[in-house]
Design a protein around this motif. Structure first.
Motif, PDB file in Angstrom:
ATOM      1  N   PHE A 152    -150.673 -65.442  11.272  1.00 36.07           N
ATOM      2  CA  PHE A 152    -150.405 -66.081  12.432  1.00 36.07           C
ATOM      3  C   PHE A 152    -151.579 -64.735  13.144  1.00 36.07           C
ATOM      4  CE2 PHE A 152    -149.897 -65.863  16.306  1.00 36.07           C
ATOM      5  CZ  PHE A 152    -150.318 -66.042  17.725  1.00 36.07           C
ATOM      6  N   VAL A 153    -150.865 -63.715  12.648  1.00 34.32           N
ATOM      7  CA  VAL A 153    -151.066 -62.801  13.172  1.00 34.32           C
ATOM      8  C   VAL A 153    -152.427 -62.200  12.808  1.00 34.32           C
ATOM      9  CG1 VAL A 153    -148.649 -61.778  13.495  1.00 34.32           C
ATOM     10  CG2 VAL A 153    -149.840 -60.925  11.468  1.00 34.32           C
ATOM     11  N   HIS A 154    -152.358 -62.292  11.539  1.00 35.78           N
ATOM     12  CA  HIS A 154    -153.506 -61.922  10.516  1.00 35.78           C
ATOM     13  C   HIS A 154    -154.555 -62.678  10.694  1.00 35.78           C
ATOM     14  CE1 HIS A 154    -155.602 -60.703   6.899  1.00 35.78           C
ATOM     15  NE2 HIS A 154    -156.708 -61.721   7.548  1.00 35.78           N
ATOM     16  N   GLU A 155    -154.177 -64.115  11.098  1.00 33.23           N
ATOM     17  CA  GLU A 155    -155.884 -64.327  11.377  1.00 33.23           C
ATOM     18  C   GLU A 155    -155.744 -64.465  13.116  1.00 33.23           C
ATOM     19  OE1 GLU A 155    -157.665 -65.679   9.346  1.00 33.23           O
ATOM     20  OE2 GLU A 155    -156.351 -65.895   7.824  1.00 33.23           O
ATOM     21  N   LEU A 156    -155.395 -63.321  13.824  1.00 39.16           N
ATOM     22  CA  LEU A 156    -155.033 -63.280  15.363  1.00 39.16           C
ATOM     23  C   LEU A 156    -155.842 -61.966  15.028  1.00 39.16           C
ATOM     24  CD1 LEU A 156    -154.144 -64.185  18.239  1.00 39.16           C
ATOM     25  CD2 LEU A 156    -152.115 -62.799  17.799  1.00 39.16           C
ATOM     26  N   GLY A 157    -156.073 -61.252  14.887  1.00 39.26           N
ATOM     27  CA  GLY A 157    -156.601 -60.344  14.595  1.00 39.26           C
ATOM     28  C   GLY A 157    -157.921 -60.793  14.312  1.00 39.26           C
ATOM     29  N   HIS A 158    -158.550 -60.892  13.179  1.00 38.34           N
ATOM     30  CA  HIS A 158    -159.673 -61.371  13.175  1.00 38.34           C
ATOM     31  C   HIS A 158    -160.575 -62.408  14.169  1.00 38.34           C
ATOM     32  CE1 HIS A 158    -160.190 -60.442   9.407  1.00 38.34           C
ATOM     33  NE2 HIS A 158    -159.383 -61.363   8.715  1.00 38.34           N
ATOM     34  N   PHE A 159    -159.333 -63.229  15.251  1.00 38.93           N
ATOM     35  CA  PHE A 159    -159.929 -64.340  16.134  1.00 38.93           C
ATOM     36  C   PHE A 159    -159.679 -63.478  17.479  1.00 38.93           C
ATOM     37  CE2 PHE A 159    -158.817 -66.292  20.075  1.00 38.93           C
ATOM     38  CZ  PHE A 159    -159.590 -67.711  20.621  1.00 38.93           C
ATOM     39  N   VAL A 160    -158.890 -61.796  17.620  1.00 38.21           N
ATOM     40  CA  VAL A 160    -158.817 -61.071  18.971  1.00 38.21           C
ATOM     41  C   VAL A 160    -160.723 -60.142  18.934  1.00 38.21           C
ATOM     42  CG1 VAL A 160    -157.751 -59.266  19.697  1.00 38.21           C
ATOM     43  CG2 VAL A 160    -156.911 -61.456  19.816  1.00 38.21           C
ATOM     44  N   ALA A 161    -160.957 -59.861  17.107  1.00 39.83           N
ATOM     45  CA  ALA A 161    -161.472 -59.114  17.228  1.00 39.83           C
ATOM     46  C   ALA A 161    -162.354 -59.830  17.682  1.00 39.83           C
ATOM     47  CB  ALA A 161    -162.074 -58.858  16.206  1.00 39.83           C
ATOM     48  N   ILE A 204    -165.419 -54.155  12.410  1.00 43.68           N
ATOM     49  CA  ILE A 204    -164.276 -54.275  12.893  1.00 43.68           C
ATOM     50  C   ILE A 204    -163.429 -55.585  12.934  1.00 43.68           C
ATOM     51  CG2 ILE A 204    -163.352 -53.988  14.981  1.00 43.68           C
ATOM     52  CD1 ILE A 204    -165.015 -51.796  15.974  1.00 43.68           C
ATOM     53  N   VAL A 205    -164.872 -57.087  12.852  1.00 39.45           N
ATOM     54  CA  VAL A 205    -163.968 -58.248  12.646  1.00 39.45           C
ATOM     55  C   VAL A 205    -163.157 -58.240  11.809  1.00 39.45           C
ATOM     56  CG1 VAL A 205    -164.965 -60.342  12.643  1.00 39.45           C
ATOM     57  CG2 VAL A 205    -165.358 -59.046  14.358  1.00 39.45           C
ATOM     58  N   VAL A 206    -163.828 -58.052  10.410  1.00 41.75           N
ATOM     59  CA  VAL A 206    -163.697 -58.276   9.252  1.00 41.75           C
ATOM     60  C   VAL A 206    -162.100 -57.971   8.956  1.00 41.75           C
ATOM     61  CG1 VAL A 206    -165.806 -59.159   8.502  1.00 41.75           C
ATOM     62  CG2 VAL A 206    -164.916 -56.991   7.976  1.00 41.75           C
ATOM     63  N   SER A 207    -161.660 -56.200   8.855  1.00 33.94           N
ATOM     64  CA  SER A 207    -161.020 -55.478   9.389  1.00 33.94           C
ATOM     65  C   SER A 207    -160.108 -55.646  10.047  1.00 33.94           C
ATOM     66  CB  SER A 207    -161.381 -53.609   8.672  1.00 33.94           C
ATOM     67  OG  SER A 207    -161.706 -53.648  10.032  1.00 33.94           O
ATOM     68  N   ALA A 208    -159.858 -56.495  11.018  1.00 33.91           N
ATOM     69  CA  ALA A 208    -159.299 -56.882  11.999  1.00 33.91           C
ATOM     70  C   ALA A 208    -157.853 -57.205  11.707  1.00 33.91           C
ATOM     71  CB  ALA A 208    -159.200 -57.658  13.301  1.00 33.91           C
ATOM     72  N   GLY A 209    -157.739 -58.167  10.716  1.00 33.66           N
ATOM     73  CA  GLY A 209    -156.499 -59.125   9.643  1.00 33.66           C
ATOM     74  C   GLY A 209    -155.903 -58.134   9.638  1.00 33.66           C
ATOM     75  N   VAL A 210    -156.513 -57.282   8.435  1.00 37.49           N
ATOM     76  CA  VAL A 210    -155.714 -56.308   7.653  1.00 37.49           C
ATOM     77  C   VAL A 210    -154.968 -55.178   8.632  1.00 37.49           C
ATOM     78  CG1 VAL A 210    -155.657 -54.338   5.609  1.00 37.49           C
ATOM     79  CG2 VAL A 210    -156.998 -56.672   5.594  1.00 37.49           C
ATOM     80  N   ILE A 211    -155.261 -54.876   9.342  1.00 36.96           N
ATOM     81  CA  ILE A 211    -154.861 -53.940  10.413  1.00 36.96           C
ATOM     82  C   ILE A 211    -153.856 -54.261  11.014  1.00 36.96           C
ATOM     83  CG2 ILE A 211    -155.591 -52.774  12.679  1.00 36.96           C
ATOM     84  CD1 ILE A 211    -158.259 -52.183  12.190  1.00 36.96           C
ATOM     85  N   MET A 212    -153.865 -55.619  11.694  1.00 36.92           N
ATOM     86  CA  MET A 212    -152.705 -56.487  11.974  1.00 36.92           C
ATOM     87  C   MET A 212    -151.635 -56.225  11.461  1.00 36.92           C
ATOM     88  SD  MET A 212    -152.718 -57.020  15.444  1.00 36.92           S
ATOM     89  CE  MET A 212    -152.314 -58.954  16.046  1.00 36.92           C
ATOM     90  N   ASN A 213    -152.184 -57.173  10.133  1.00 35.05           N
ATOM     91  CA  ASN A 213    -150.599 -56.871   8.930  1.00 35.05           C
ATOM     92  C   ASN A 213    -150.218 -55.826   9.331  1.00 35.05           C
ATOM     93  OD1 ASN A 213    -152.581 -59.903   7.300  1.00 35.05           O
ATOM     94  ND2 ASN A 213    -149.929 -59.982   8.503  1.00 35.05           N
TER      95      ASN A 213
END
Length: 438
Positions: free
Chosen positions: A19-28, A105-114
């Motif tokens: 959830f937090v990984h995909e949320l990162g992509h979604f928000v970005a 930023i969009v593709v790296s946002a999931g990694v950043i969130m994790n």
């Protein structure tokens, strides 16, 4: 019931991390005005899903296959392989129409969130579960107790640990981190001289194989004053009580708790004489050491600990997260250079469920989930087509060369990457099952 508890912890842990990984992509994506067609926890393979609903242009749902999740970003070459949409001209609300820096930023946002989730979890563990930390300066007043594996590579009881960097860290854990057991150099102060001791890269293996289950070193080099003789264990049954000072075991002097543990560990399943001082009187006990080399004594330490505050918990939670991440990266390196077997070191969902354990222990659950969040961040940023790292690499290439990678290349790379990932998933499941019956 045990299997259900393990499965429940695995599902909850995976749900949080996905959830937090995909949320990162979604928000970005939404931040840059990119449309998100679907946001799913777990995969809806074959079009089957547990439930779904739609808000605006985005369909939200939970799939039936708990191997991950996905955020379908409009105009992006991803696991959906929606080639028909890519044949049309890019629209302003699509991923492919945005500048490279936004897509990066969009593709790296999931990694950043994790990564942030792992840091947050370890910070919370320190604030909620840890009683405090042991300061290095307090340990170094008397020095450490070195057990046999440490003595074999050059440590001595009484050494003062200075750590791996120029400045001696405030917290003793940072002066001697777990990752150092995979190999490295550490400085100690002995007899007024600074020495550097090299720790072999297989030290962690030696400790794991050591039947005595003793640690590498103890931060306490003090006389053994009993804090608790645990009821039901041999020491309590023999009459040893809180406040007793243990001085001899099996006719050998035990000036420190470390010496006591080493002596007792060598006497598994034996009954040994123990001498203790209680209120000035010397008393003798006959204690039967159990099969694990333990008698059930918790030592009283005179080393004062320091409490975690929100600020230093965040600081040390971040250090703990990166130390654990560094340890896992080094462990992966040992697989690639042949020091470790992938079949023994890599675990899939079944293996991870067994790591969570058959009892629901919240501190353990959060520690493992935090560790997995960091591992997920690292694995996803690897430059493999199909992973975030693959998208990141292609976008970084475009950003630096000013030349966009063609959709055809991206589609081919995605198909190759998905093939590799599916093969890896099959191997991991097969390996988990094999280890269960081995």
């Amino acid at each position: 019931m045990n299997a259900l508890i393990m499965a429940g912890q695995l599902l909850l842990g995976l749900s949080i991390l996905v959830f937090v990984h995909e949320l990162g992509h979604f928000v970005a994506a939404r931040m840059f005005g990119i449309r998100v067609d679907k946001f799913y926890l777990f995969f809806d393979a074959g079009g089957f899903r547990l439930f779904h609903f739609k808000i605006g242009e985005t369909e939200y749902g939970i799939g039936w296959l708990p191997l991950g999740g996905y955020c379908k970003i409009a105009g992006m070459v991803d696991e959906s392989m929606d080639k028909e949409n890519l044949k049309k001209a890019p629209q302003p609300w699509e991923y492919r129409s945005k500048p490279a820096w936004q897509r990066l930023i969009v593709v790296s946002a999931g990694v950043i969130m994790n990564l942030l989730t792992g840091i947050f979890i370890f910070t919370g563990i320190l604030l909620h579960d840890a009683k405090g930390f042991i300061p290095t300066e307090e340990v170094n007043k008397n020095g450490i107790y070195a057990y046999a594996p440490a003595r074999q590579i050059g440590f001595r009881t009484g050494d003062k640990i200075l750590g791996t960097k120029k400045k001696v860290p405030e917290r003793f854990y940072d002066a001697f981190p777990n990752s150092i057991l995979l190999g490295g150099k550490i400085k100690v102060l002995r007899d007024g001289k600074t020495l550097e001791i090299e720790i072999p890269s297989n030290t962690y293996k030696q400790l794991a194989a050591d039947s005595t289950r003793l640690p590498f070193l103890d931060f306490s080099n003090h006389p053994l004053i009993v804090d608790t003789a645990v009821p039901g264990y041999p020491a309590h049954e023999a009459g040893i009580r809180s406040g007793d000072r243990i001085i001899r075991v099996n006719d050998l002097p035990v000036p420190t708790f470390g010496a006591f543990k080493e002596t007792v560990a060598a006497c598994k399943n034996l009954t040994v004489p123990v001498l203790a001082v209680r209120q000035g009187d010397t008393l003798g006990f006959e204690v039967t050491v159990n099969g694990n080399g333990m008698v059930g004594i918790l030592a009283r330490t005179s080393i004062p600990s320091r409490s975690y505050t929100v600020s230093n918990a965040l600081k040390y939670g971040t250090l703990d997260a990166f130390d654990l991440l560094r340890t896992n990266i080094r462990g992966l390196g040992k697989i690639f250079n042949g020091e470790e077997k992938a079949s023994e070191s890599v675990s899939g969902p079944i293996g991870i469920a067994t790591i969570y354990g058959a009892t629901w222990n919240w501190p353990r659950f959060w520690y493992i989930t935090g560790m997995l969040s960091l591992v997920l961040a690292f694995m996803n940023i690897l430059p493999v087509p199909g992973l975030d790292g693959g998208h990141f690499l292609f976008t970084l290439y475009e950003l630096t060369t000013r030349r966009k990678v063609s959709d055809k290349v991206l589609e081919t790379a995605q198909m190759i990457g998905m093939g590799i990932l599916f093969a890896l998933i099959i191997w991991v499941f097969a390996n988990d099952i094999f280890k269960l019956f081995r």
